[in-house]
Design a protein around this motif. Structure first.
Motif, PDB file in Angstrom:
ATOM      1  N   TYR A  22       0.834  -1.201   0.000  1.00 25.81           N
ATOM      2  CA  TYR A  22       0.000   0.000   0.000  1.00 25.81           C
ATOM      3  C   TYR A  22       0.871   1.254   0.000  1.00 25.81           C
ATOM      4  N   TRP A  44      -1.594   2.789   5.700  1.00 25.69           N
ATOM      5  CA  TRP A  44      -2.919   2.175   5.533  1.00 25.69           C
ATOM      6  C   TRP A  44      -3.754   2.416   6.786  1.00 25.69           C
ATOM      7  N   ASP A  49      -4.289   8.735   5.337  1.00 24.40           N
ATOM      8  CA  ASP A  49      -4.369   7.667   4.342  1.00 24.40           C
ATOM      9  C   ASP A  49      -4.910   8.256   3.047  1.00 24.40           C
ATOM     10  N   GLY A  50      -4.005   8.420   2.081  1.00 23.95           N
ATOM     11  CA  GLY A  50      -4.422   8.883   0.761  1.00 23.95           C
ATOM     12  C   GLY A  50      -4.365   7.782  -0.272  1.00 23.95           C
ATOM     13  N   GLY A  51      -3.752   6.654   0.110  1.00 21.74           N
ATOM     14  CA  GLY A  51      -3.678   5.517  -0.799  1.00 21.74           C
ATOM     15  C   GLY A  51      -2.894   5.787  -2.069  1.00 21.74           C
ATOM     16  N   LYS A 101      -3.478   8.136  -4.038  1.00 20.26           N
ATOM     17  CA  LYS A 101      -4.406   8.696  -5.025  1.00 20.26           C
ATOM     18  C   LYS A 101      -4.668  10.178  -4.816  1.00 20.26           C
ATOM     19  N   TRP A 119     -12.589  14.401   2.576  1.00 22.17           N
ATOM     20  CA  TRP A 119     -11.846  13.612   3.558  1.00 22.17           C
ATOM     21  C   TRP A 119     -12.560  13.680   4.889  1.00 22.17           C
ATOM     22  N   ASN A 157      -8.298   8.671   0.953  1.00 21.60           N
ATOM     23  CA  ASN A 157      -8.374   7.742  -0.177  1.00 21.60           C
ATOM     24  C   ASN A 157      -9.832   7.641  -0.637  1.00 21.60           C
ATOM     25  N   ASP A 176     -11.353   5.681  -2.487  1.00 25.73           N
ATOM     26  CA  ASP A 176     -11.894   4.318  -2.501  1.00 25.73           C
ATOM     27  C   ASP A 176     -12.484   3.933  -1.149  1.00 25.73           C
TER      28      ASP A 176
END
Length: 299
Positions: free
Chosen positions: A76, A80, A201-203, A205, A257, A276, A278
């Motif tokens: 990741y 995460w 947590d932006g993953g 993206k 967010w 993130n 998702d």
């Protein structure tokens, strides 16, 4: 004909077990759906105890799923965080359940092996016996007892103090957001614990801090820096996520967010910011959680 009412009755329990084992609402929903398909195909006459059968099915499916996703989480981008779930304020009435779905606890559970996680969740949160768990995951009772002891020791050594969502914790969040909006550094510092941790947590993206930020001064600077990037069109909404007071930042009608706040003894000890996209698809709906009337294990 299969009794779908039995599945519907226990669905909140099944989702809660799957979510605590996986830390992802999307994955938990997939597991529940897979379990429903298995339930639809079973001979009802051969099932004496539907809830026990369904819990066993969900546990096994969640274990398989967890083993499959662990490699992806190791790759990741950035830090995460569990997928946040919107919870009802009443969840705080069940402190055991509220703590078990808190961001901090779910992160601790991530450090367990899949089997340790399943055993800890089923035994310490949902109150299932070692014998019941052994039947659910296909191991002998003695092995389950050893696993439970090892997992409990690991969790207790790493768990953080937890104060569920309440009027007092929401007031602290309100004061924090007001101070942040006004650029009041000292007011922010007064509300942050000296060892506060901020995790984003932006993953990979969207823009987010790649590593945890620790210490009141650094966290205060980070928060002020983030808020300077928001626009006048951004609306801040108060909500409850994972049994914790939280703030939703909405821009142009879209959730950009959200931040869940961990509070202990009147100060913020943790900020968990999820950006993130998702992980924000299911963030609008309050998800019902249930422990099925079981009592947790007591030392």
């Amino acid at each position: 004909m299969i009794d779908d009412d039995a599945f519907s009755e226990h669905r909140p329990l099944l989702f809660t077990i799957a979510y605590e084992m996986l830390g992802s609402a999307a994955d938990a929903e997939d597991v529940v759906q897979e379990s429903y398909l298995r339930w639809s195909a079973v001979d009802r006459g051969a099932v004496d105890h539907p809830r026990a059968y369904l819990v066993r099915t969900v546990t096994r499916q969640a274990l398989n799923h967890l083993r499959a996703v662990r490699a992806r989480r190791e790759e990741y981008v950035g830090t995460w965080l569990p997928e946040p779930i919107r919870t009802a304020p009443e969840l705080s009435e069940d402190v055991v359940l509220a703590e078990s779905v808190s961001m901090a606890m779910l992160l601790v559970l991530e450090t367990l092996s899949p089997t340790e996680r399943a055993v800890f969740v089923l035994h310490d949160v949902f109150g299932y016996t070692h014998a019941e768990i052994a039947a659910s995951i296909g191991k002998n009772e003695a092995a389950i007892r050893q696993t439970a002891h090892r997992a409990r020791r690991h969790v207790h050594a790493r768990r953080r103090r937890f104060e569920p969502d309440s009027d007092s914790t929401r007031e602290i969040v309100r004061r924090f957001l007001t101070a942040a909006a006004g650029g009041e550094v000292q007011a922010l510092m007064d509300l942050l614990a000296p060892d506060v941790v901020q995790i984003s947590d932006g993953g990979g993206k969207v823009v987010a801090a790649r590593r945890p930020i620790t210490g009141a001064a650094d966290v205060a600077r980070f928060v002020l820096g983030v808020l300077r990037t928001t626009t006048a069109a951004t609306r801040v909404e108060h909500a409850t996520y994972n049994g914790m007071p939280a703030a939703r930042f909405v821009t142009g009608g879209e959730l950009d967010w959200l931040v869940a706040f961990e509070i202990d003894d009147g100060r913020i000890t943790g900020l968990y910011g999820v950006r993130n996209p998702d992980k924000l698809h299911r963030a609008e709906t309050v998800l019902p959680l249930d422990r099925g009337g079981r009592q947790p294990w007591k030392p």
